[in-house]
Each structure stands twice: as structure tokens, then as C-alpha cells.
Write a protein that holds these residues in place. Structure first.
Motif, mmCIF file in Angstrom:
data_model
loop_
_atom_site.group_PDB
_atom_site.id
_atom_site.type_symbol
_atom_site.label_atom_id
_atom_site.label_comp_id
_atom_site.label_asym_id
_atom_site.label_seq_id
_atom_site.Cartn_x
_atom_site.Cartn_y
_atom_site.Cartn_z
ATOM 1 N N PRO A 95 0.817 -1.216 0.000
ATOM 2 C CA PRO A 95 0.000 0.000 0.000
ATOM 3 C C PRO A 95 0.848 1.263 0.000
ATOM 4 O O PRO A 95 2.031 1.239 0.343
ATOM 5 C CB PRO A 95 -0.773 -0.116 1.317
ATOM 6 N N THR A 96 0.225 2.357 -0.362
ATOM 7 C CA THR A 96 0.848 3.675 -0.191
ATOM 8 C C THR A 96 0.891 3.996 1.303
ATOM 9 O O THR A 96 -0.056 3.711 2.038
ATOM 10 C CB THR A 96 0.028 4.748 -0.929
ATOM 11 N N GLY A 97 1.990 4.583 1.755
ATOM 12 C CA GLY A 97 2.155 4.868 3.177
ATOM 13 C C GLY A 97 1.214 5.950 3.680
ATOM 14 O O GLY A 97 0.748 6.809 2.919
ATOM 15 N N LEU A 98 0.924 5.887 4.980
ATOM 16 C CA LEU A 98 0.075 6.877 5.645
ATOM 17 C C LEU A 98 0.811 7.445 6.846
ATOM 18 O O LEU A 98 1.558 6.734 7.524
ATOM 19 C CB LEU A 98 -1.237 6.249 6.122
ATOM 20 N N ILE A 99 0.587 8.726 7.130
ATOM 21 C CA ILE A 99 1.135 9.344 8.334
ATOM 22 C C ILE A 99 0.023 10.131 9.034
ATOM 23 O O ILE A 99 -0.299 11.251 8.626
ATOM 24 C CB ILE A 99 2.309 10.288 8.015
ATOM 25 N N PRO A 100 -0.599 9.552 10.057
ATOM 26 C CA PRO A 100 -1.555 10.323 10.859
ATOM 27 C C PRO A 100 -0.806 11.244 11.818
ATOM 28 O O PRO A 100 0.204 10.860 12.401
ATOM 29 C CB PRO A 100 -2.333 9.247 11.639
ATOM 30 N N ALA A 116 5.531 0.901 7.131
ATOM 31 C CA ALA A 116 6.338 -0.317 7.099
ATOM 32 C C ALA A 116 5.869 -1.188 5.938
ATOM 33 O O ALA A 116 4.677 -1.422 5.764
ATOM 34 C CB ALA A 116 6.207 -1.073 8.422
ATOM 35 N N GLU A 117 6.818 -1.618 5.126
ATOM 36 C CA GLU A 117 6.505 -2.441 3.948
ATOM 37 C C GLU A 117 5.581 -1.716 2.982
ATOM 38 O O GLU A 117 4.795 -2.327 2.260
ATOM 39 C CB GLU A 117 5.872 -3.780 4.357
ATOM 40 N N ILE A 145 16.422 10.486 3.802
ATOM 41 C CA ILE A 145 15.265 9.667 4.175
ATOM 42 C C ILE A 145 15.216 8.399 3.336
ATOM 43 O O ILE A 145 15.021 7.296 3.853
ATOM 44 C CB ILE A 145 13.965 10.472 4.026
ATOM 45 N N THR A 146 15.392 8.539 2.023
ATOM 46 C CA THR A 146 15.245 7.392 1.124
ATOM 47 C C THR A 146 16.175 6.230 1.484
ATOM 48 O O THR A 146 15.724 5.075 1.561
ATOM 49 C CB THR A 146 15.452 7.828 -0.333
ATOM 50 N N PRO A 147 17.466 6.452 1.735
ATOM 51 C CA PRO A 147 18.321 5.303 2.073
ATOM 52 C C PRO A 147 17.973 4.668 3.404
ATOM 53 O O PRO A 147 18.425 3.550 3.692
ATOM 54 C CB PRO A 147 19.730 5.908 2.102
ATOM 55 N N ALA A 148 17.180 5.351 4.224
ATOM 56 C CA ALA A 148 16.794 4.789 5.519
ATOM 57 C C ALA A 148 15.574 3.882 5.414
ATOM 58 O O ALA A 148 15.261 3.157 6.364
ATOM 59 C CB ALA A 148 16.494 5.928 6.502
ATOM 60 N N LEU A 149 14.882 3.898 4.279
ATOM 61 C CA LEU A 149 13.625 3.158 4.168
ATOM 62 C C LEU A 149 13.819 1.654 4.044
ATOM 63 O O LEU A 149 13.073 0.872 4.634
ATOM 64 C CB LEU A 149 12.823 3.669 2.958
ATOM 65 N N SER A 150 14.796 1.254 3.249
ATOM 66 C CA SER A 150 15.014 -0.176 3.004
ATOM 67 C C SER A 150 16.322 -0.357 2.236
ATOM 68 O O SER A 150 16.903 0.616 1.738
ATOM 69 C CB SER A 150 13.860 -0.769 2.175
ATOM 70 N N ARG A 151 16.757 -1.601 2.125
ATOM 71 C CA ARG A 151 17.969 -1.873 1.355
ATOM 72 C C ARG A 151 17.772 -1.555 -0.118
ATOM 73 O O ARG A 151 18.668 -1.023 -0.783
ATOM 74 C CB ARG A 151 18.379 -3.337 1.521
ATOM 75 N N SER A 152 16.602 -1.875 -0.648
ATOM 76 C CA SER A 152 16.371 -1.610 -2.068
ATOM 77 C C SER A 152 16.329 -0.110 -2.344
ATOM 78 O O SER A 152 16.861 0.364 -3.354
ATOM 79 C CB SER A 152 15.068 -2.268 -2.536
ATOM 80 N N ALA A 153 15.719 0.659 -1.441
ATOM 81 C CA ALA A 153 15.677 2.108 -1.627
ATOM 82 C C ALA A 153 17.079 2.705 -1.519
ATOM 83 O O ALA A 153 17.433 3.643 -2.251
ATOM 84 C CB ALA A 153 14.743 2.737 -0.595
ATOM 85 N N ARG A 154 17.890 2.167 -0.600
ATOM 86 C CA ARG A 154 19.265 2.653 -0.467
ATOM 87 C C ARG A 154 20.074 2.345 -1.717
ATOM 88 O O ARG A 154 20.855 3.177 -2.198
ATOM 89 C CB ARG A 154 19.936 2.031 0.754
ATOM 90 N N SER A 179 15.404 9.970 13.023
ATOM 91 C CA SER A 179 15.833 8.963 13.991
ATOM 92 C C SER A 179 14.858 7.795 14.081
ATOM 93 O O SER A 179 15.230 6.706 14.533
ATOM 94 C CB SER A 179 16.002 9.604 15.372
ATOM 95 N N GLY A 180 13.611 7.998 13.661
ATOM 96 C CA GLY A 180 12.653 6.901 13.683
ATOM 97 C C GLY A 180 12.861 5.894 12.565
ATOM 98 O O GLY A 180 12.295 4.800 12.596
ATOM 99 N N LEU A 181 13.677 6.251 11.568
ATOM 100 C CA LEU A 181 13.912 5.363 10.433
ATOM 101 C C LEU A 181 15.249 4.621 10.523
ATOM 102 O O LEU A 181 15.363 3.485 10.073
ATOM 103 C CB LEU A 181 13.858 6.160 9.122
ATOM 104 N N TRP A 182 16.278 5.288 11.078
ATOM 105 C CA TRP A 182 17.562 4.623 11.279
ATOM 106 C C TRP A 182 18.331 5.356 12.360
ATOM 107 O O TRP A 182 18.009 6.492 12.699
ATOM 108 C CB TRP A 182 18.364 4.491 9.998
ATOM 109 N N ASP A 183 19.328 4.689 12.921
ATOM 110 C CA ASP A 183 20.076 5.334 13.995
ATOM 111 C C ASP A 183 21.225 6.159 13.422
ATOM 112 O O ASP A 183 21.557 6.074 12.234
ATOM 113 C CB ASP A 183 20.571 4.321 15.017
#
Length: 454
Positions: A95-100, A116-117, A145-154, A179-183
């Protein structure tokens, strides 16, 4: 050379990609009877929208889900004039991500990622490569932000960085540490590896520590001297220009560092309760500027309009859309200067003719903001902007304004001035993301207080 120049002129101005989500912003805590506004959000798409409003050709190539939220993202970007022909639909049902978001205080604003996913986090390198090579840009805009999302995005971001080098595209990296995506340790490893390939690096004071070998996200001493040292180290590593934002989205001001130290300073003083101002004007001059506390700074006189677009050097030795010649008299301004008035974009220089910006007359070391009033390199304050939405998306507007000035051939002062002004527009608008200025609206900042435009 003529053929190469023609190819360069026909390129889209900016290419970017990353996750764009649907933001659900409540009027308060989630509960019965509350109101919720719906918008799209994402660092890269915010910059893309900001640049499109300022008249630039922008392509966005993120991934969205095959759902209503994904269609909303694409429809919104198209409506803003952003080319989404390189965007991809996730074929695996993500799905497309959501941020409430639930505002409790003016800031900070609690936001709860639901991505997530998500489709955006599953972006593939092959999709980015197809989109990039189909129309190589003048500028590649990346975020942390993009490289923090996943290995494929990085992997996709790292590939885009390599493609930019091969196609002589200028690279702008906006650190935007989350900080919520990677340390901090993981982020530092990626950002330090990328730094030598970056032409323009944009960060806040604390984010600079992630990009150089010493310290971490909260390590090292804070302060101007420390910031200057980190900027100098990044320049030594090969970064063409380092832009340091102060305050939300640069609305508190910004500094640009080149190989000769501080090349420009923009200091904005948002919202003074004792001296209310509106978005259509600035406070009147209060006398000559001098070293004083931030609350006692003299307001700049209304600057005269420039006689023509500035012709700066570009911030890097690779592909820079600006003309490498430094404008005459730039080292000797008497007082605050108005960022370059929007004009038709200047002809970009050939990639082979580019050089890093130099301005030996600039101070070698930054001083406290209060000490910068009246110094060479100070640009017009954006203090006329009341902060209607201090938690708004001024960061994207700031970067869009900076890149717009770069593409238009503005010098460092003009680029920073446009960036701070664009950020102020966003901060003065409810929701922030919808408040970035158009090219015509940039002139509003030169209007006298109380002016009614008809």
C-alpha cells in the motif's frame, strides 16, 4: 561543444525520487467529532512541488501503491506541474504509506508513520535507473530519508548518485535525518560515503556531525565554531558548498560555506509579538545596523532591485546550471541586499566550465547571528512572516527556493535569500505544504507593510 550545450539546455531542471505518503492531520487528538485534513507529504515531493511553482521542470520517480492513496499522490503531483512519468506502481500489492498526525502543541507535532513495507519503501534501483536515463537532469536531489527506508531504496539512491556523476548532473543532498527510520551510526556510514560525490549539502547544525568523521548526531560541542569546522571538513572532502539551516526549515536563517569560508548569510527573524507584521510587508527601517542582540537588530532598508540577474559561480566542479563568473561589486555591498529578483532563468554554463564558488571578501569564520547584522554577505531578513504554522513543511520550500536560485544563476546571497523567503511563505500558511510561493509571489516580500495589492 555546441551539441553538448544544447543537450544540457534541454535537460529537465531537477530529478528526484523517494516515498510520498498521504498525511492525515487532525485538529487535535483522534476522537469522535474531530476534523481531519488530507494531503500528500514527502521531502522529495515537497521540493518538487516547490520548484514547479517557481517555474522549473521537475521529475519525480517514486513508487506508490495501486490504491486510492497512491492515485491521490500522483494526481496531486500532476496538478502541481510535476512530471510523474517515471513513477512506478508496486505490483506486489504493497500500500501507499500513511502518516496520521495529532497536533497537541504548536510544536512538536506527533506523527505516527504507517509505512512499514509500504510501496515507497520497496522502490527498486532499476525503476530509478530507467527514469533517470530517460531524461538526465541538470540537478539530482537526494535526501537522507530514502536510504533509511530499506535496502532496495538505499541501492536506488546509491545508483542515482553514480548516474549523476556519469551524466554530469549536479548533486544536492539534503541530510534530513529521521531517527525513527535509522540510527545515527547507520546514517553516518551512508552519508559519509556519499559526501565526496555531493556538490551541495544542506543540513541543520546538528546534522552536519553525521557527515564528517568526528562526533555523532548528538556528539561534539555545539556552536558556530564547531559548525564551521565541520563545514570546512566537508569542503575538504570535495563537497562544493555546505548550506546550514537554522530554525524550522531555515526560517531562522542560513549560512552558505564555500572554499573561502562563509560566502553568504541569511538571517530571518520570524514573528515579533511587539511589532506585528503581515505576509505582505516588512517592518520599517530602524536605523543603521550594528552588533546588537537579536531582539534589537535594525530592520533592513527596502533594498533596490538588481539591474539584472546575478551570475554566480556554481557550488561544484561538475554540472552547475549557473554562470561561473562572479558579478562585479559583489564583495562590497553596503547593507542588506534583496535576493535576486526572479527573471527568466539564466543560460546554464557548459559542464566543463564550472568552478566552485569563491568570494575572498567574505568573513572566514561565522559569528553569532546578532553579530552578522550589517556585515558583508547579510541578505534581506524574512522577518515579515508571521508563523501561522510553525510545524509546517518549510524545509521543502527552503530547498526549493535555494535550488531555484541556483538554476536561475543567482549568487550565494541570492540563493539563500530566495530559500529563506520561500521557507517563510510556507511557515506563514496553515498546513505549510500548500504555502510555497509561486515565482510571481516572491515579489510580495518587497511590498511595504499595509500595502493592498489589486
Amino acid at each position: 561543444m555546441h551539441g553538448n550545450r544544447l543537450e544540457w539546455l534541454n535537460r529537465p531542471d531537477v530529478f528526484t525520487f523517494g516515498e510520498t505518503v498521504v498525511a492525515l492531520r487532525g485538529s487535535g487528538p483522534l476522537g469522535p467529532g474531530g476534523n481531519t485534513s488530507v494531503s500528500v507529504a514527502g521531502a522529495e515531493s515537497s521540493v518538487a512541488i516547490g520548484l514547479a511553482r517557481l517555474g522549473h521542470a521537475v521529475r519525480w520517480a517514486g513508487a506508490v501503491g495501486d490504491d486510492e492513496a497512491g492515485e491521490l499522490v500522483l494526481r496531486t503531483l500532476r496538478a502541481e506541474g510535476v512530471d510523474v512519468s517515471g513513477a512506478s506502481l508496486d505490483e506486489g500489492g504493497a500500500p501507499t504509506g500513511l502518516i496520521p498526525a495529532e497536533p497537541r502543541l504548536p510544536e512538536p507535532e506527533p506523527a505516527h508513520d504507517r509505512r512499514a513495507e509500504s510501496a515507497g519503501s520497496r522502490l527498486e534501483a532499476c525503476s530509478v535507473e530507467r527514469a533517470f536515463t530517460a531524461a538526465p537532469p541538470k540537478v539530482l536531489y537526494l535526501t537522507g530519508i530514502t536510504p533509511a527506508l530499506s535496502r532496495s531504496a538505499r541501492s536506488a539512491a546509491t545508483l542515482a548518485l553514480r548516474l549523476a556523476g556519469e551524466r554530469s548532473a549536479l548533486v544536492c543532498l539534503d541530510v534530513t535525518f529521521r531517527s525513527g527510520l535509522w540510527d545515527a551510526e547507520e546514517a553516518a556510514g551512508v552519508l559519509r560515503e556519499w559526501a565526496p560525490s555531493v556538490d551541495v549539502l544542506i543540513a541543520s547544525d546538528d546534522e552536519l556531525a553525521l557527515c564528517v568523521a568526528e562526533g555523532g548526531a548528538d556528539g561534539g560541542a555545539d556552536g558556530v565554531a564547531d559548525t564551521a569546522g565541520r563545514a570546512a571538513e566537508l569542503l575538504r572532502l570535495g563537497v562544493g558548498e555546505v548550506v546550514v539551516k537554522r530554525g524550522a526549515g531555515g526560517v531562522g536563517g542560513a549560512m552558505a560555506y564555500g572554499e573561502d569560508g562563509v560566502t553568504a548569510v541569511a538571517w530571518a527573524e520570524p514573528g515579533d509579538p511587539a511589532r506585528p507584521t503581515g505576509p505582505a510587508g516588512r517592518a520599517k527601517p530602524a536605523g543603521p545596523a550594528g552588533p546588537a542582540g537579536p531582539a534589537d537588530q535594525a530592520d533592513p532598508a527596502d533594498p533596490a532591485k538588481p539591474t539584472g540577474p546575478a551570475e554566480p559561480t556554481g557550488p561544484a566542479g561538475r554540472a552547475n546550471p549557473g554562470d561561473p563568473a562572479e558579478p562585479a561589486g559583489q564583495t562590497d555591498p553596503v547593507g542588506p541586499a534583496n535576493p535576486a529578483k526572479p527573471t527568466d532563468p539564466a543560460d546554464p554554463a557548459d559542464p566543463a566550465d564550472l568552478a566552485k564558488p569563491t568570494d575572498p571578501a567574505r568573513p572566514a569564520d561565522p559569528a553569532r547571528p546578532a553579530d552578522l547584522v550589517g556585515q558583508t554577505g547579510l541578505v534581506d531578513r524574512a522577518g515579515w512572516a508571521d508563523l501561522v504554522d510553525p510545524a509546517g513543511a518549510a524545509g521543502g520550500a527552503f530547498v526549493a527556493g535555494y535550488l531555484s536560485g541556483l538554476l536561475d544563476g543567482c549568487d550565494a546571497r541570492g540563493r539563500l535569500g530566495r530559500a529563506v523567503a520561500a521557507g517563510a511563505f510556507a511557515e506563514a500558511s496553515r498546513g505549510g505544504r500548500d504555502g510555497g510561493p509561486t515565482r510571481a509571489e516572491l515579489d510580495l516580500r518587497s511590498a511595504e507593510a499595509g500595502t493592498v495589492l489589486r
